[in-house]
Design a protein around this motif. Structure first.
Motif, PDB file in Angstrom:
ATOM      1  N   VAL A 101      52.632 -13.111 -33.089  1.00 29.97           N
ATOM      2  CA  VAL A 101      53.022 -13.636 -34.403  1.00 29.97           C
ATOM      3  C   VAL A 101      54.307 -12.953 -34.856  1.00 29.97           C
ATOM      4  O   VAL A 101      54.471 -11.742 -34.710  1.00 29.97           O
ATOM      5  CB  VAL A 101      51.920 -13.398 -35.457  1.00 29.97           C
ATOM      6  N   SER A 102      55.213 -13.746 -35.425  1.00 26.36           N
ATOM      7  CA  SER A 102      56.461 -13.201 -35.949  1.00 26.36           C
ATOM      8  C   SER A 102      56.600 -13.565 -37.422  1.00 26.36           C
ATOM      9  O   SER A 102      56.262 -14.674 -37.834  1.00 26.36           O
ATOM     10  CB  SER A 102      57.656 -13.768 -35.173  1.00 26.36           C
ATOM     11  N   LYS A 130      49.141 -17.749 -43.480  1.00 26.66           N
ATOM     12  CA  LYS A 130      49.313 -16.480 -42.766  1.00 26.66           C
ATOM     13  C   LYS A 130      47.984 -15.989 -42.207  1.00 26.66           C
ATOM     14  O   LYS A 130      47.909 -15.552 -41.051  1.00 26.66           O
ATOM     15  CB  LYS A 130      49.907 -15.434 -43.708  1.00 26.66           C
ATOM     16  N   ILE A 131      46.929 -16.072 -43.018  1.00 23.58           N
ATOM     17  CA  ILE A 131      45.607 -15.628 -42.571  1.00 23.58           C
ATOM     18  C   ILE A 131      45.144 -16.441 -41.359  1.00 23.58           C
ATOM     19  O   ILE A 131      44.708 -15.889 -40.340  1.00 23.58           O
ATOM     20  CB  ILE A 131      44.578 -15.752 -43.717  1.00 23.58           C
ATOM     21  N   LEU A 132      45.262 -17.760 -41.449  1.00 19.07           N
ATOM     22  CA  LEU A 132      44.837 -18.623 -40.349  1.00 19.07           C
ATOM     23  C   LEU A 132      45.736 -18.443 -39.135  1.00 19.07           C
ATOM     24  O   LEU A 132      45.262 -18.481 -37.992  1.00 19.07           O
ATOM     25  CB  LEU A 132      44.850 -20.083 -40.797  1.00 19.07           C
ATOM     26  N   ALA A 133      47.029 -18.249 -39.371  1.00 22.70           N
ATOM     27  CA  ALA A 133      47.977 -18.096 -38.269  1.00 22.70           C
ATOM     28  C   ALA A 133      47.635 -16.889 -37.410  1.00 22.70           C
ATOM     29  O   ALA A 133      47.670 -16.950 -36.172  1.00 22.70           O
ATOM     30  CB  ALA A 133      49.397 -17.974 -38.810  1.00 22.70           C
ATOM     31  N   LEU A 168      54.732 -17.327 -32.435  1.00 28.64           N
ATOM     32  CA  LEU A 168      54.170 -18.174 -33.492  1.00 28.64           C
ATOM     33  C   LEU A 168      54.649 -17.629 -34.832  1.00 28.64           C
ATOM     34  O   LEU A 168      54.614 -16.425 -35.075  1.00 28.64           O
ATOM     35  CB  LEU A 168      52.647 -18.160 -33.436  1.00 28.64           C
ATOM     36  N   CYS A 169      55.137 -18.514 -35.696  1.00 29.57           N
ATOM     37  CA  CYS A 169      55.499 -18.089 -37.045  1.00 29.57           C
ATOM     38  C   CYS A 169      54.827 -19.005 -38.055  1.00 29.57           C
ATOM     39  O   CYS A 169      54.574 -20.171 -37.779  1.00 29.57           O
ATOM     40  CB  CYS A 169      57.016 -18.067 -37.243  1.00 29.57           C
ATOM     41  N   LEU A 197      55.260 -23.336 -34.888  1.00 29.72           N
ATOM     42  CA  LEU A 197      55.299 -23.214 -36.343  1.00 29.72           C
ATOM     43  C   LEU A 197      53.941 -23.599 -36.915  1.00 29.72           C
ATOM     44  O   LEU A 197      53.414 -24.664 -36.627  1.00 29.72           O
ATOM     45  CB  LEU A 197      56.389 -24.117 -36.929  1.00 29.72           C
ATOM     46  N   PHE A 198      53.404 -22.727 -37.755  1.00 28.21           N
ATOM     47  CA  PHE A 198      52.047 -22.918 -38.267  1.00 28.21           C
ATOM     48  C   PHE A 198      52.052 -23.061 -39.784  1.00 28.21           C
ATOM     49  O   PHE A 198      52.657 -22.271 -40.496  1.00 28.21           O
ATOM     50  CB  PHE A 198      51.172 -21.712 -37.881  1.00 28.21           C
TER      51      PHE A 198
END
Length: 201
Positions: A150-151, A136-139, A117-118, A192-193
């Motif tokens: 996560v990447s 980023k926080i939610l991801a 996931l990025c 992709l998030f």
């Protein structure tokens, strides 16, 4: 030990009671919305894999992804609650939104189908000035929920204008060439998030 933990949680709730993210009414510690504000929670119920509209207007043309999923309609009281998280530092709201995203995702897709996931990176200038990237926080919370690594593979290489201030036809042009990858991810199934979905981007 379990009783001690429950007692500690009770004390914390007495000192710092959980409040509804919409109206600030005191609620149970395992809730985020009071009974009166649950009605504002509108799920997207989207159909098209491309434009995400209930009535497709794209026929999946020009899209390089296979699916597009959104959890809640960004409107009304829920959007105001999200703005508190995104712009006013209400970080505790992130669990509510990440849990809703997880709920909808698991109804439609299988986490085991994805290699990584990025998230869409924010602007360097915003971070330099003390800002943060809500995506980023939610991801990271979402990835923890579905157990997908996560990447930080995406990087922003071009300054862009604020998307929501642009007309729909200009949004794709605005982000074209704005992002690059830090390493090759060919052959990977990538999730992709981003925090807000713009239809037909």
């Amino acid at each position: 030990m379990r009783k001690l933990k429950k007692f500690a949680q009770h004390i914390v709730h007495l000192l710092y009671p959980r409040k509804c993210i919409v109206c600030d009414k005191i609620i149970k510690p395992d809730k985020f919305l009071c009974e009166d504000c649950v009605k504002f929670e509108i799920y997207t119920n989207k159909k098209c894999r491309g434009c995400s509209g209930k009535k497709c207007s794209c026929n999946l043309k020009d899209y390089v992804y296979d699916d597009c999923i959104a959890a809640l309609v960004y409107d009304g009281e829920i959007s105001e609650a999200y703005k508190k998280f995104k712009f006013r530092g209400q970080f505790s709201f992130s669990k509510y939104f990440s849990d809703k995203i997880t709920e909808i995702f698991l109804e439609k897709l299988n986490p085991e189908d994805f290699d990584l996931l990025c998230f869409v990176p924010g602007s360097h200038a915003k971070r330099k000035n003390g800002g943060y990237n809500p995506a980023k926080i939610l991801a990271y919370e979402f990835a923890r929920n579905i157990n997908v690594p996560v990447s930080n593979v995406l990087k922003k290489v071009k300054k862009t204008k604020v998307q929501h201030k642009l007309k729909m036809k200009d949004r794709r042009l605005n982000v074209r060439g704005a992002y690059s990858t830090r390493y090759k991810i060919e052959g990977k199934n990538v999730l992709l998030f981003d925090d807000i979905e713009f239809d037909r981007l």
